[in-house]
Write an enzyme that holds these catalytic residues in place. Structure first.
Site, PDB file in Angstrom:
ATOM      1  N   HIS A 113     -17.858 -67.819  31.790  1.00 28.56           N
ATOM      2  CA  HIS A 113     -18.976 -67.962  30.852  1.00 28.56           C
ATOM      3  C   HIS A 113     -20.209 -67.213  31.347  1.00 28.56           C
ATOM      4  O   HIS A 113     -20.475 -67.217  32.542  1.00 28.56           O
ATOM      5  CB  HIS A 113     -19.303 -69.456  30.715  1.00 28.56           C
ATOM      6  CG  HIS A 113     -20.327 -69.727  29.672  1.00 28.56           C
ATOM      7  ND1 HIS A 113     -20.063 -69.602  28.322  1.00 28.56           N
ATOM      8  CD2 HIS A 113     -21.628 -70.092  29.777  1.00 28.56           C
ATOM      9  CE1 HIS A 113     -21.162 -69.889  27.649  1.00 28.56           C
ATOM     10  NE2 HIS A 113     -22.119 -70.184  28.504  1.00 28.56           N
TER      11      HIS A 113
ATOM     12  N   TYR B 128      -4.136 -45.514  13.104  1.00 30.35           N
ATOM     13  CA  TYR B 128      -5.141 -45.626  14.175  1.00 30.35           C
ATOM     14  C   TYR B 128      -5.903 -44.330  14.391  1.00 30.35           C
ATOM     15  O   TYR B 128      -7.105 -44.359  14.672  1.00 30.35           O
ATOM     16  CB  TYR B 128      -4.502 -46.162  15.468  1.00 30.35           C
ATOM     17  CG  TYR B 128      -3.724 -45.175  16.311  1.00 30.35           C
ATOM     18  CD1 TYR B 128      -4.331 -44.498  17.363  1.00 30.35           C
ATOM     19  CD2 TYR B 128      -2.377 -44.927  16.066  1.00 30.35           C
ATOM     20  CE1 TYR B 128      -3.614 -43.598  18.153  1.00 30.35           C
ATOM     21  CE2 TYR B 128      -1.663 -44.038  16.847  1.00 30.35           C
ATOM     22  CZ  TYR B 128      -2.281 -43.375  17.886  1.00 30.35           C
ATOM     23  OH  TYR B 128      -1.583 -42.488  18.658  1.00 30.35           O
TER      24      TYR B 128
ATOM     25  N   GLU C 285     -13.745 -65.660  26.887  1.00 32.77           N
ATOM     26  CA  GLU C 285     -13.518 -67.086  27.119  1.00 32.77           C
ATOM     27  C   GLU C 285     -12.910 -67.759  25.890  1.00 32.77           C
ATOM     28  O   GLU C 285     -12.275 -68.804  25.986  1.00 32.77           O
ATOM     29  CB  GLU C 285     -14.794 -67.802  27.581  1.00 32.77           C
ATOM     30  CG  GLU C 285     -15.921 -67.862  26.581  1.00 32.77           C
ATOM     31  CD  GLU C 285     -17.195 -68.477  27.192  1.00 32.77           C
ATOM     32  OE1 GLU C 285     -17.136 -69.626  27.648  1.00 32.77           O
ATOM     33  OE2 GLU C 285     -18.236 -67.792  27.223  1.00 32.77           O
TER      34      GLU C 285
ATOM     35  N   CYS D 215      -4.960 -38.846  23.394  1.00 31.68           N
ATOM     36  CA  CYS D 215      -5.672 -39.982  24.004  1.00 31.68           C
ATOM     37  C   CYS D 215      -6.933 -39.589  24.763  1.00 31.68           C
ATOM     38  O   CYS D 215      -7.990 -40.202  24.572  1.00 31.68           O
ATOM     39  CB  CYS D 215      -4.775 -40.710  25.002  1.00 31.68           C
ATOM     40  SG  CYS D 215      -3.014 -40.513  24.805  1.00 31.68           S
TER      41      CYS D 215
ATOM     42  N   LYS E   6      -9.781 -37.710  22.798  1.00 34.09           N
ATOM     43  CA  LYS E   6     -10.192 -38.708  21.791  1.00 34.09           C
ATOM     44  C   LYS E   6     -11.112 -39.755  22.411  1.00 34.09           C
ATOM     45  O   LYS E   6     -12.189 -40.044  21.900  1.00 34.09           O
ATOM     46  CB  LYS E   6      -8.926 -39.335  21.194  1.00 34.09           C
ATOM     47  CG  LYS E   6      -9.074 -40.342  20.114  1.00 34.09           C
ATOM     48  CD  LYS E   6      -9.115 -41.776  20.538  1.00 34.09           C
ATOM     49  CE  LYS E   6      -8.050 -42.314  21.418  1.00 34.09           C
ATOM     50  NZ  LYS E   6      -6.831 -42.756  20.771  1.00 34.09           N
TER      51      LYS E   6
ATOM     52  N   CYS F 240      -1.210 -36.078  24.772  1.00 36.53           N
ATOM     53  CA  CYS F 240      -2.147 -37.100  25.281  1.00 36.53           C
ATOM     54  C   CYS F 240      -3.315 -36.445  26.010  1.00 36.53           C
ATOM     55  O   CYS F 240      -4.476 -36.761  25.745  1.00 36.53           O
ATOM     56  CB  CYS F 240      -1.395 -38.059  26.190  1.00 36.53           C
ATOM     57  SG  CYS F 240      -2.461 -39.293  26.911  1.00 36.53           S
TER      58      CYS F 240
ATOM     59  N   GLU G 113      -9.945 -44.152  14.130  1.00 44.44           N
ATOM     60  CA  GLU G 113     -10.666 -43.749  15.340  1.00 44.44           C
ATOM     61  C   GLU G 113     -11.586 -42.562  15.050  1.00 44.44           C
ATOM     62  O   GLU G 113     -12.758 -42.547  15.464  1.00 44.44           O
ATOM     63  CB  GLU G 113      -9.680 -43.387  16.447  1.00 44.44           C
ATOM     64  CG  GLU G 113      -8.976 -44.604  17.034  1.00 44.44           C
ATOM     65  CD  GLU G 113      -7.911 -44.289  18.063  1.00 44.44           C
ATOM     66  OE1 GLU G 113      -7.510 -45.199  18.794  1.00 44.44           O
ATOM     67  OE2 GLU G 113      -7.446 -43.129  18.136  1.00 44.44           O
TER      68      GLU G 113
HETATM   69  P1  FAD Z   1       3.811 -34.854  24.073  1.00 40.62           P
HETATM   70  O1  FAD Z   1       2.788 -35.412  24.962  1.00 40.62           O
HETATM   71  O2  FAD Z   1       3.439 -34.530  22.676  1.00 40.62           O
HETATM   72  O3  FAD Z   1       4.367 -33.549  24.792  1.00 40.62           O
HETATM   73  C1  FAD Z   1       5.275 -32.700  24.180  1.00 40.62           C
HETATM   74  C2  FAD Z   1       5.057 -31.303  24.733  1.00 40.62           C
HETATM   75  O4  FAD Z   1       6.173 -30.496  24.380  1.00 40.62           O
HETATM   76  C3  FAD Z   1       3.833 -30.611  24.141  1.00 40.62           C
HETATM   77  O5  FAD Z   1       3.017 -30.152  25.193  1.00 40.62           O
HETATM   78  C4  FAD Z   1       4.408 -29.454  23.336  1.00 40.62           C
HETATM   79  O6  FAD Z   1       3.572 -28.304  23.364  1.00 40.62           O
HETATM   80  C5  FAD Z   1       5.708 -29.195  24.062  1.00 40.62           C
HETATM   81  N1  FAD Z   1       6.762 -28.578  23.253  1.00 40.62           N
HETATM   82  C6  FAD Z   1       7.178 -28.927  22.020  1.00 40.62           C
HETATM   83  N2  FAD Z   1       8.247 -28.180  21.653  1.00 40.62           N
HETATM   84  C7  FAD Z   1       8.507 -27.344  22.695  1.00 40.62           C
HETATM   85  C8  FAD Z   1       9.502 -26.354  22.921  1.00 40.62           C
HETATM   86  N3  FAD Z   1      10.462 -26.103  22.020  1.00 40.62           N
HETATM   87  N4  FAD Z   1       9.465 -25.665  24.075  1.00 40.62           N
HETATM   88  C9  FAD Z   1       8.504 -25.912  25.018  1.00 40.62           C
HETATM   89  N5  FAD Z   1       7.549 -26.851  24.851  1.00 40.62           N
HETATM   90  C10 FAD Z   1       7.563 -27.580  23.703  1.00 40.62           C
HETATM   91  N6  FAD Z   1      -1.207 -42.722  22.816  1.00 40.62           N
HETATM   92  C11 FAD Z   1      -1.699 -43.752  23.564  1.00 40.62           C
HETATM   93  O7  FAD Z   1      -0.928 -44.404  24.276  1.00 40.62           O
HETATM   94  N7  FAD Z   1      -3.033 -44.064  23.529  1.00 40.62           N
HETATM   95  C12 FAD Z   1      -3.915 -43.377  22.764  1.00 40.62           C
HETATM   96  O8  FAD Z   1      -5.115 -43.682  22.755  1.00 40.62           O
HETATM   97  C13 FAD Z   1      -3.428 -42.287  21.997  1.00 40.62           C
HETATM   98  N8  FAD Z   1      -4.277 -41.537  21.237  1.00 40.62           N
HETATM   99  C14 FAD Z   1      -3.803 -40.475  20.547  1.00 40.62           C
HETATM  100  C15 FAD Z   1      -4.692 -39.734  19.789  1.00 40.62           C
HETATM  101  C16 FAD Z   1      -4.250 -38.658  19.052  1.00 40.62           C
HETATM  102  C17 FAD Z   1      -5.232 -37.852  18.250  1.00 40.62           C
HETATM  103  C18 FAD Z   1      -2.866 -38.303  19.084  1.00 40.62           C
HETATM  104  C19 FAD Z   1      -2.368 -37.144  18.288  1.00 40.62           C
HETATM  105  C20 FAD Z   1      -1.963 -39.048  19.834  1.00 40.62           C
HETATM  106  C21 FAD Z   1      -2.424 -40.136  20.573  1.00 40.62           C
HETATM  107  N9  FAD Z   1      -1.552 -40.923  21.325  1.00 40.62           N
HETATM  108  C22 FAD Z   1      -2.042 -41.990  22.050  1.00 40.62           C
HETATM  109  C23 FAD Z   1      -0.097 -40.674  21.338  1.00 40.62           C
HETATM  110  C24 FAD Z   1       0.325 -39.912  22.593  1.00 40.62           C
HETATM  111  O9  FAD Z   1      -0.420 -38.724  22.698  1.00 40.62           O
HETATM  112  C25 FAD Z   1       1.815 -39.610  22.541  1.00 40.62           C
HETATM  113  O10 FAD Z   1       2.523 -40.813  22.323  1.00 40.62           O
HETATM  114  C26 FAD Z   1       2.315 -38.963  23.817  1.00 40.62           C
HETATM  115  O11 FAD Z   1       1.621 -37.784  24.104  1.00 40.62           O
HETATM  116  C27 FAD Z   1       3.819 -38.681  23.693  1.00 40.62           C
HETATM  117  O12 FAD Z   1       4.278 -38.017  24.838  1.00 40.62           O
HETATM  118  P2  FAD Z   1       5.555 -37.080  24.740  1.00 40.62           P
HETATM  119  O13 FAD Z   1       5.903 -36.715  26.153  1.00 40.62           O
HETATM  120  O14 FAD Z   1       6.588 -37.696  23.916  1.00 40.62           O
HETATM  121  O15 FAD Z   1       5.086 -35.790  23.944  1.00 40.62           O
END
Ligand code: FAD
Length: 460
Positions: A437, A179, A442, A48, A51, A43, A183
């Site tokens: 309004h 999405y 509205e 997010c 983006k 994110c 986007e």
């Molecule tokens: P992540 O945030 O993906 O975090 C996982 C972390 O784990 C990463 O930093 C990764 O490097 C780390 N990792 C993975 N494997 C290992 C390992 N074995 N050892 C150590 N570290 C590891 N959501 C919204 O709500 N609104 C939006 O507008 C939106 N826009 C988005 C736009 C894009 C382009 C993308 C790709 C996603 C978007 N999302 C949005 C989705 C959102 O980013 C995810 O739903 C959210 O980040 C999920 O959080 P998470 O904690 O599950 O995983």
């Protein structure tokens, strides 16, 4: 190699992992978190946040164009991609530092390393260090998935790379209809690229209300985005400096960049799930119960890696609920129903609840209210654009079970409508609210004519 003990080991410092780590620590647990890339996760680093910054940048084009109708003359605006990317990178670095400071403040030990399961009660870091943990949380997120291999796939970028291009592509093909695809189509078009969106399905935004899909597609086409549905990218050939995209019907599209936004998969490869006995769900995510526990007691998973609802606020809620339940002696279950969501396309989309088609399947009586109109700002600007509002109502209880908006600030609006829908407000209660309004919102309290009514006779 040294062994250490912690109460909780979190794999992945993204939205879900960081929240779980700091809340568990505030409940008194000794917590360690591993991150293999950058603190903040998808994110903050490549989702997010960057983006939305690019979306803001792309929207200035229309603002400059529309200003003329309001009496402004501003010369010829010029856009510089490297400036935008450098400023965006600075902001992301600031946020990453803020997340790191938060972890430090909560006394969470951060290890900048990949971590994998090493049996049920331990993890192993990249340097071989083994950490014993009473509880393990997998919060490794998702990863772009490009589908079947095609010739020239090495020329294809994902959203990860789109944030770091050296130059703005003059022409780009984006494959995908979700999405992220729409986007980025809006971002690149707004910044001046010639955009072709290719999607194998019959229309963009599968799973959204059909009226929303149709309306957004029309609006995107009005903004010069070429949308080709029912086809796929079959190959990408390099020809000198340019790339040539070959579509499944043989059409050739010369471009500078090809981006795939064809979906994301749970990030589980090489995590050692099998050795620990952690099972996957049929959708490829880690199978969890309502409390986010996996098939192995003591190992939990939250966020995109569970492939439930892949959104940041959901990952955060799941991480928080896990930490309160397991370490705070305060059982919390996350309610995954009626999650509002936005698509930061141009124009924006905001939705909550059932689509018309879902409501007709699930309910005995359904009433539909909808309206499409030219936003006031577009009048003097002379812009050809329309907004769309739709309410889906349970005809038996009068509850508003769905709201679908396409238009400026739809994301902001749906957050507020979400409160009413979550409170199970009825259409009569919407109608009882005085209109503000002149606003677009509205319409939410002034729609009186049913556009459609299903099942009333059968139910009577
Ligand atoms: P992540 O945030 O993906 O975090 C996982 C972390 O784990 C990463 O930093 C990764 O490097 C780390 N990792 C993975 N494997 C290992 C390992 N074995 N050892 C150590 N570290 C590891 N959501 C919204 O709500 N609104 C939006 O507008 C939106 N826009 C988005 C736009 C894009 C382009 C993308 C790709 C996603 C978007 N999302 C949005 C989705 C959102 O980013 C995810 O739903 C959210 O980040 C999920 O959080 P998470 O904690 O599950 O995983």
């Amino acid at each position: 190699m040294a062994e250490q003990d912690v109460d909780l080991f979190v794999i992945g410092a993204g939205s879900g992992g960081v929240r779980a780590a700091r809340v568990a620590s505030s409940h008194g647990a000794r917590v360690m978190i591993a991150e293999e890339y950058r603190v903040g996760g998808t994110c903050v680093i490549r989702g997010c946040v960057p983006k939305k910054l690019l979306v803001y940048a792309s929207r200035f084009r229309e603002e400059f164009e529309d200003a003329a109708g309001y009496g402004w003359s501003i010369g010829t605006p010029a856009f510089d991609w490297p400036t935008l990317i450098a400023n965006k990178d600075r902001e992301i670095a600031r946020l990453e530092a803020a997340y790191t400071t938060t972890l430090e403040r909560y006394k969470v030990a951060l290890v900048k390393s990949r971590a994998v399961l090493d049996g049920p009660g331990a993890v192993r870091l990249a340097d071989g260090t083994r950490i014993r943990a009473k509880t393990i949380l997998i919060a490794t997120g998702g990863w772009p998935y490009h589908g079947d291999d095609i010739p020239g796939i090495e020329h294809v970028i994902s959203s990860n790379e789109a944030f770091h291009l050296d130059v703005l592509p003059k022409r780009i093909v984006i494959q995908g209809g979700g999405y992220i695809a729409v986007e980025f189509a809006g971002i690149f078009a707004g910044l001046g690229s010639e955009v072709t969106l290719v999607y194998r399905g019959e229309n963009i935004l599968r799973g959204f209300d059909d009226d929303v899909r149709e309306h957004l597609r029309n609006e995107m086409e009005k903004r010069g985005i070429r949308i080709i549905c029912g086809h796929t990218v079959a190959a990408v050939d390099r020809s000198g400096d340019e790339l040539v995209v070959r579509l499944s019907d043989g059409t050739r599209v010369p471009v500078d960049k090809v981006m795939f936004a064809t979906g994301r998969r749970p990030h589980v490869d090489g995590l050692g799930l099998e050795t620990a006995g952690v099972k996957l769900a049929p959708n490829g995510g880690i199978a969890v119960d309502a409390g986010s526990q996996t098939s192995v007691p003591g190992i939990y998973a939250v966020g995109d890696v569970t492939n439930r609802i892949n959104l940041t606020p959901v990952a955060i809620r799941e991480g928080h609920a896990f930490a309160d339940t397991v370490f705070g002696n305060k059982p919390v279950t996350v309610d995954h129903s009626n999650v509002p969501t936005a698509v930061f396309s141009e124009p924006e989309v905001g939705v909550i609840g059932l689509t018309e088609a879902e409501a007709v399947k699930a309910l005995r009586v359904v009433d539909i209210y909808k309206t499409s109109f030219r936003p006031m700002k577009a009048t003097l600007a002379g812009r050809d654009t329309r907004s769309f509002f739709k309410l889906v109502v349970d005809g038996e209880t009068d509850r508003v079970v769905g709201c679908h908006i396409v238009g400026p600030d739809a994301g902001e609006l749906i957050q507020v409508v979400g409160i009413a829908v979550k409170m199970q407000a009825t259409k009569a209660e919407f109608d009882a609210v005085m209109a503000v309004h002149p606003t677009a919102a509205e319409e939410l309290v002034t729609m009186r004519e049913k556009a459609m009514s299903y099942g009333r006779e059968a139910a009577e």
